[in-house]
Design a protein around this motif. Structure first.
Motif: not given
Ligand code: HAM
Length: 429
Positions: A146, A151, A153-154, A269-271, A278, A309, A312
């Motif tokens: 990730i 990315l 913001e996670h 894992i969230d975005a 998310k 992903v 996001a």
């Protein structure tokens, strides 16, 4: 017009370029961590998934009877197929066996942004080592993937499903009812979880205690409220993750997971930019092999929601470099067409992406087309110039045009082309 089925997507060239770039970045991170790729069929015996995946997956499965009367399902996920494959053929490999996969999955869900009926997972499984080191290795791989894809913001949340499982067991919940309660707790729909727990014979005090666990989230010190083997284990996992350089990991005892096979650590894992859908990655430790006819072997794995992903990244404004033709070859007359093909072949053979007029267009229309496809150079094959073994090379971004010898053309194009700037997928981790 025939439309594509609901919940499926077509991918235009630009999208495929982003997808392939992300896939390549994920592959390279997985391989740097010592994981090797496997592939399994898109459809399997439905039983493979109904045995242990839990109510969520079974409700959403694309299952049908084939012409031989067998119950078949399109795979809703890849962990069960990977474990079936392991039990069938891979048990002699040295352990831990570290594998990864990339492919589509099918779930009959209500389609919305980030939720599809056909979607892609990039996942990994580490088979054969029930240790904090293995769990941290797998979480670390997911986190590296990730991070590497850009990315920013996670959130990574790690918990231990053993805590809730043993609380339900101690409160007298029959094993066959636990998955339904966990399913509601996973979605944090307490108003539906509470009556299920009451029906299962739990006291009000144990129900509130279970809910308190699912709401426990924060730094590693939140684990102090629930002393025991599971939280000690989690602390070890966090320590190894820190050694790997991952300090942005949160403890969250509310990670329950929608699938029923997890027994130990669980993580997501969230975005946040994605809103409702998310979650971009989910995983944990489990044991499925004994269910598929093998010896009991512990594994830890995860799957990244590949499409989410990409979504996001798009929301964060990260985009892949589009693949454009570098040199577009224009014959000025019919007599020059043969030469134009020879020159196109020499450019292609030298590793330059080249295209040539295939529509017998006028020079003006050819320039328009070259512009429309974003070609970097036009190579103009003219009779007068060719008589002197020369060719006109025009830089379509600056408009500058020079004459070069045919033999020097490929070197000149190579010298002048910009080295593609890769917007993401740098070399980090
Ligand atoms: P899962 O949480 O069901 O886990 O799916 C993994 C990820 O796939 C989710 O976090 C989400 O990003 C993505 N995903 C799930 N459903 C959809 C959908 N309908 N549309 C788009 N993306 C979706 C598993 O599948 C486990 N097999 C993970 C695992 C591997 N656990 C151990 N090893």
């Amino acid at each position: 017009m025939i439309q594509r089925p609901r919940g499926t997507r077509d991918f235009a060239p630009k999208e495929m370029e982003s997808r392939r770039e992300l896939e390549a970045a994920f592959r390279s991170v997985a391989e740097r961590h010592g994981f090797r790729e496997i592939a399994t069929p898109i459809f399997e015996h439905a039983e493979l998934f109904t045995l242990k995946s839990g109510p969520n997956v079974i409700e959403e499965m694309y299952a049908f009877e084939d012409k031989g009367g067998r119950q078949i399902a399109l795979r809703p996920e890849l962990t069960a197929p990977a474990m079936r494959f392991f039990v069938n053929d891979l048990t002699n490999y040295p352990r831990p066996l570290k594998i990864y996969y990339f492919g589509q999955c099918f779930r009959y869900e209500r389609p919305q942004s980030g939720r599809y009926r056909e979607f892609f997972q990039f996942g990994a499984e580490l088979i054969g080592a029930p240790t904090p080191e293995s769990d941290a290795e797998v979480i670390g791989l997911a986190a590296a993937m990730i991070r590497t894809c850009g990315l920013t913001e996670h959130q990574i949340r790690v918990g231990h499903i053993g805590i809730l499982r043993s609380m339900l067991k101690e409160a007298g919940v029959p094993p066959e009812q636990a998955p339904f309660i966990l399913q509601k707790l996973d979605k944090k729909v307490y108003e539906e979880a509470r009556p299920l727990m009451q029906q299962a014979g739990m006291s009000d005090a144990s129900i509130e205690q279970v809910i308190r666990v699912t709401e426990t989230t924060g730094g590693i010190d939140v684990l102090d409220s629930f002393p025991g083997e599971a939280t000690d284990y989690l602390r070890e996992v966090f320590g190894i993750l820190e050694a790997y350089g991952f300090t942005n990991v949160k403890a969250d005892l509310g990670v329950v997971r929608g699938l029923d096979y997890y027994t130990g650590i669980v993580f997501e894992i969230d975005a946040p930019k994605l809103g409702a859908e998310k979650q971009v990655c989910g995983g944990g430790s489990y044991s499925l092999t004994e269910l598929f006819g093998g010896e009991k072997v512990f594994s830890t794995g995860f799957a990244i929601g590949f499409d989410r992903v990409l979504l996001a990244l798009e929301r964060e404004g990260v985009s892949a470099k589009e693949h454009k033709v570098e040199a577009y070859v224009i014959p000025v007359s019919d007599a020059m067409r043969h030469q134009a093909h020879v020159i196109t072949a020499s450019l292609r053979n030298a590793g330059i992406s080249a295209d040539v007029d295939l529509m017998r267009r006028s020079i003006g229309k050819n320039f328009k087309y070259a512009d429309a496809i974003g070609a970097r150079f036009a190579v103009i094959v003219g009779e007068k110039e060719m008589a002197e073994r020369s060719i006109a090379l025009r830089d379509l971004s600056s408009g500058e045009q020079i004459l070069v010898k045919v033999e020097a053309l490929t070197e000149e194009v190579k010298r002048r082309r910009e080295v593609g700037v890769r917007v993401r997928c740098g070399g980090e981790n």
